[in-house]
Scaffold this motif. Structure first.
Motif, PDB file in Angstrom:
ATOM      1  N   UNK A  96      22.556  62.929 -21.030  1.00 56.53           N
ATOM      2  CA  UNK A  96      23.515  62.311 -20.097  1.00 56.53           C
ATOM      3  C   UNK A  96      24.311  61.265 -20.851  1.00 56.53           C
ATOM      4  N   UNK A  97      25.627  61.364 -20.745  1.00 56.44           N
ATOM      5  CA  UNK A  97      26.461  60.426 -21.476  1.00 56.44           C
ATOM      6  C   UNK A  97      27.794  60.210 -20.796  1.00 56.44           C
ATOM      7  N   UNK A  98      28.624  59.449 -21.468  1.00 56.66           N
ATOM      8  CA  UNK A  98      30.003  59.204 -21.049  1.00 56.66           C
ATOM      9  C   UNK A  98      30.900  59.896 -22.056  1.00 56.66           C
ATOM     10  N   UNK A  99      31.913  60.575 -21.571  1.00 54.42           N
ATOM     11  CA  UNK A  99      32.820  61.249 -22.491  1.00 54.42           C
ATOM     12  C   UNK A  99      33.329  60.255 -23.526  1.00 54.42           C
ATOM     13  N   UNK A 100      33.154  60.555 -24.836  1.00 55.58           N
ATOM     14  CA  UNK A 100      33.557  59.592 -25.867  1.00 55.58           C
ATOM     15  C   UNK A 100      35.069  59.403 -25.918  1.00 55.58           C
ATOM     16  N   UNK A 101      35.462  58.252 -26.390  1.00 55.90           N
ATOM     17  CA  UNK A 101      36.890  57.931 -26.496  1.00 55.90           C
ATOM     18  C   UNK A 101      37.499  58.379 -27.811  1.00 55.90           C
ATOM     19  N   UNK A 102      36.673  58.692 -28.813  1.00 53.55           N
ATOM     20  CA  UNK A 102      37.207  59.030 -30.140  1.00 53.55           C
ATOM     21  C   UNK A 102      36.160  59.791 -30.949  1.00 53.55           C
ATOM     22  N   UNK A 103      36.602  60.386 -32.054  1.00 53.11           N
ATOM     23  CA  UNK A 103      35.756  61.080 -33.031  1.00 53.11           C
ATOM     24  C   UNK A 103      34.890  62.154 -32.352  1.00 53.11           C
ATOM     25  N   UNK A 104      35.539  63.002 -31.583  1.00 51.78           N
ATOM     26  CA  UNK A 104      34.816  64.027 -30.832  1.00 51.78           C
ATOM     27  C   UNK A 104      34.090  65.019 -31.735  1.00 51.78           C
ATOM     28  N   UNK A 105      34.705  65.395 -32.849  1.00 53.57           N
ATOM     29  CA  UNK A 105      34.056  66.377 -33.727  1.00 53.57           C
ATOM     30  C   UNK A 105      32.775  65.813 -34.334  1.00 53.57           C
ATOM     31  N   UNK A 106      32.832  64.562 -34.780  1.00 46.73           N
ATOM     32  CA  UNK A 106      31.627  63.932 -35.321  1.00 46.73           C
ATOM     33  C   UNK A 106      30.573  63.756 -34.231  1.00 46.73           C
ATOM     34  N   UNK A 138      30.234  77.498   0.744  1.00 49.65           N
ATOM     35  CA  UNK A 138      29.416  77.314  -0.465  1.00 49.65           C
ATOM     36  C   UNK A 138      30.272  76.884  -1.650  1.00 49.65           C
ATOM     37  N   UNK A 139      29.714  76.021  -2.485  1.00 44.75           N
ATOM     38  CA  UNK A 139      30.456  75.477  -3.630  1.00 44.75           C
ATOM     39  C   UNK A 139      30.627  76.559  -4.688  1.00 44.75           C
ATOM     40  N   UNK A 140      31.855  76.918  -5.052  1.00 43.17           N
ATOM     41  CA  UNK A 140      32.059  77.913  -6.119  1.00 43.17           C
ATOM     42  C   UNK A 140      31.588  77.373  -7.464  1.00 43.17           C
ATOM     43  N   UNK A 141      30.915  78.219  -8.232  1.00 43.16           N
ATOM     44  CA  UNK A 141      30.481  77.877  -9.583  1.00 43.16           C
ATOM     45  C   UNK A 141      31.080  78.893 -10.541  1.00 43.16           C
ATOM     46  N   UNK A 142      31.862  78.419 -11.478  1.00 43.25           N
ATOM     47  CA  UNK A 142      32.410  79.281 -12.529  1.00 43.25           C
ATOM     48  C   UNK A 142      31.959  78.712 -13.864  1.00 43.25           C
ATOM     49  N   UNK A 143      32.213  79.462 -14.930  1.00 41.12           N
ATOM     50  CA  UNK A 143      31.785  78.948 -16.218  1.00 41.12           C
ATOM     51  C   UNK A 143      32.228  79.812 -17.371  1.00 41.12           C
ATOM     52  N   UNK A 144      31.614  79.564 -18.502  1.00 40.51           N
ATOM     53  CA  UNK A 144      31.900  80.334 -19.706  1.00 40.51           C
ATOM     54  C   UNK A 144      30.648  80.332 -20.566  1.00 40.51           C
ATOM     55  N   UNK A 145      30.616  81.219 -21.524  1.00 37.14           N
ATOM     56  CA  UNK A 145      29.473  81.332 -22.424  1.00 37.14           C
ATOM     57  C   UNK A 145      29.977  81.567 -23.832  1.00 37.14           C
ATOM     58  N   UNK A 146      29.103  81.315 -24.799  1.00 35.49           N
ATOM     59  CA  UNK A 146      29.505  81.446 -26.189  1.00 35.49           C
ATOM     60  C   UNK A 146      29.708  82.893 -26.603  1.00 35.49           C
ATOM     61  N   UNK A 169      33.904  71.297 -23.131  1.00 34.78           N
ATOM     62  CA  UNK A 169      34.462  72.446 -23.828  1.00 34.78           C
ATOM     63  C   UNK A 169      34.322  72.353 -25.330  1.00 34.78           C
ATOM     64  N   UNK A 170      34.526  71.161 -25.873  1.00 37.81           N
ATOM     65  CA  UNK A 170      34.425  70.968 -27.326  1.00 37.81           C
ATOM     66  C   UNK A 170      32.978  71.126 -27.786  1.00 37.81           C
ATOM     67  N   UNK A 171      32.033  70.574 -27.027  1.00 41.61           N
ATOM     68  CA  UNK A 171      30.624  70.681 -27.405  1.00 41.61           C
ATOM     69  C   UNK A 171      30.140  72.127 -27.316  1.00 41.61           C
ATOM     70  N   UNK A 172      30.587  72.842 -26.292  1.00 41.18           N
ATOM     71  CA  UNK A 172      30.199  74.249 -26.191  1.00 41.18           C
ATOM     72  C   UNK A 172      30.683  75.033 -27.405  1.00 41.18           C
ATOM     73  N   UNK A 173      31.914  74.783 -27.817  1.00 41.09           N
ATOM     74  CA  UNK A 173      32.454  75.465 -29.001  1.00 41.09           C
ATOM     75  C   UNK A 173      31.638  75.105 -30.241  1.00 41.09           C
ATOM     76  N   UNK A 174      31.279  73.835 -30.387  1.00 44.86           N
ATOM     77  CA  UNK A 174      30.523  73.394 -31.561  1.00 44.86           C
ATOM     78  C   UNK A 174      29.138  74.030 -31.599  1.00 44.86           C
ATOM     79  N   UNK A 175      28.491  74.111 -30.461  1.00 47.14           N
ATOM     80  CA  UNK A 175      27.171  74.739 -30.405  1.00 47.14           C
ATOM     81  C   UNK A 175      27.254  76.217 -30.758  1.00 47.14           C
ATOM     82  N   UNK A 176      28.280  76.893 -30.246  1.00 46.26           N
ATOM     83  CA  UNK A 176      28.453  78.311 -30.564  1.00 46.26           C
ATOM     84  C   UNK A 176      28.734  78.529 -32.034  1.00 46.26           C
ATOM     85  N   UNK A 177      29.566  77.660 -32.618  1.00 40.83           N
ATOM     86  CA  UNK A 177      29.875  77.775 -34.045  1.00 40.83           C
ATOM     87  C   UNK A 177      28.646  77.539 -34.906  1.00 40.83           C
ATOM     88  N   UNK A 178      27.662  76.793 -34.373  1.00 39.08           N
ATOM     89  CA  UNK A 178      26.429  76.515 -35.110  1.00 39.08           C
ATOM     90  C   UNK A 178      25.369  77.589 -34.888  1.00 39.08           C
TER      91      UNK A 178
END
Length: 284
Positions: A96-106, A138-146, A169-178
């Motif tokens: 659980x966190x707060x969306x960072x303000x900078x250096x997203x890739x790091x 009912x609350x719609x749930x959509x998403x994406x996968x690697x 979105x950026x973290x999902x891409x990074x996890x998939x690339x790893x």
């Protein structure tokens, strides 16, 4: 770089993550993590250094008063904890966190590094977005996968969104690339009632994760809170004829769009979900 000394050896861990901010309409997704931390009595693991990723003039630290007029400061950051759900032979890492303000890739590289150290091979990233969905349905749930195979395996309704993205979105891409599997689940929050909390959207994300992970998700008081929330919005809408008419229009549009989807497979899947939860409740 995050300090990793002393991390425990986990059993087949899966990570569930959510971030406050742009990705978190109605605080529905961060509400999931807060709820699970409490219900599962999660144990803190590590925290990222806030100096590296947060602009404190944008995301300010919080000062709090303690006993004897002593003051403490809570810095904005991202924390990981771990829990073992009752009756489940695997660990769950909660981020659980707060969306960072900078250096997203790091930032994402640090999280990927921790996931590798902990042995996480699957991550579920949660988000919530404002949409024109009626609060009465009912609350719609959509998403994406690697990868598409993973999306088909979990019967995920894929989002076709293109445009600016958040840290989810950026973290999902990074996890998939790893080389890790990552799924993102997004709940649709009615834009006309965007103020937090939204227990109905939080409960919808928990229910969808239960299907995805085959891990019982404790609902606690969320079902009652969800009913109270919907009743409260009903009352507010009834006091404004234009809002009431708009909600009715959204309901008709939603019902017309979903009518073809009321297939035998969908009904069977919902019935199987009910039976699983009933069996778990009776065993307990």
């Amino acid at each position: 770089m995050i300090e990793i000394e002393g991390l425990p050896e986990l059993v087949d861990p899966v990570m569930i993550a959510a971030f406050e901010g742009w990705n978190d309409a109605g605080e529905a997704s961060s509400g999931v993590i807060a709820h699970l931390e409490d219900e599962w009595k999660a144990t803190p693991l590590v925290a990222l250094d806030p100096e590296d990723y947060y602009d404190f003039q944008v995301t300010r630290p919080i000062v709090e008063m303690g006993e004897g007029l002593t003051r403490s400061i809570t810095w904005p950051t991202t924390k990981l904890s771990v829990a073992r759900p009752p009756g489940v032979d695997r660990d769950v890492v909660l981020l659980r966190g707060i969306e960072p303000n900078m250096r997203w890739r790091a930032f994402c590289e640090e999280i990927v590094f921790v996931c590798r150290e902990l042995g996480v091979e699957l991550a579920v990233l949660l988000g919530a977005l404002l949409n024109d969905s009626p609060h009465t349905r009912p609350v719609p749930i959509v998403g994406s996968a690697t990868d598409e195979g993973l999306a088909r395996a979990i019967n995920l309704e894929l989002s076709r969104y293109e445009g600016p993205t958040g840290i989810v979105g950026v973290l999902q891409h990074s996890l998939g690339a790893a080389g890790m599997h990552a799924v993102s689940l997004w709940a649709s929050v009615p834009h006309y009632v965007a103020q937090p909390p939204n227990p109905k959207a939080t409960m919808a994300l928990l229910s969808r994760m239960e299907d995805l992970l085959d891990i019982p998700m404790p609902l606690g008081e969320l079902a009652e809170e969800s009913r109270a929330w919907e009743h409260g919005v009903d009352e507010l809408a009834s006091q404004d004829s234009e809002v009431a008419e708009y909600v009715k229009e959204l309901e008709e549009r939603k019902d017309a769009a979903e009518l073809p989807e009321a297939s035998g497979d969908a009904i069977a899947a919902e019935f199987e979900r009910y039976l699983r939860r009933r069996d778990r409740d009776s065993d307990g």
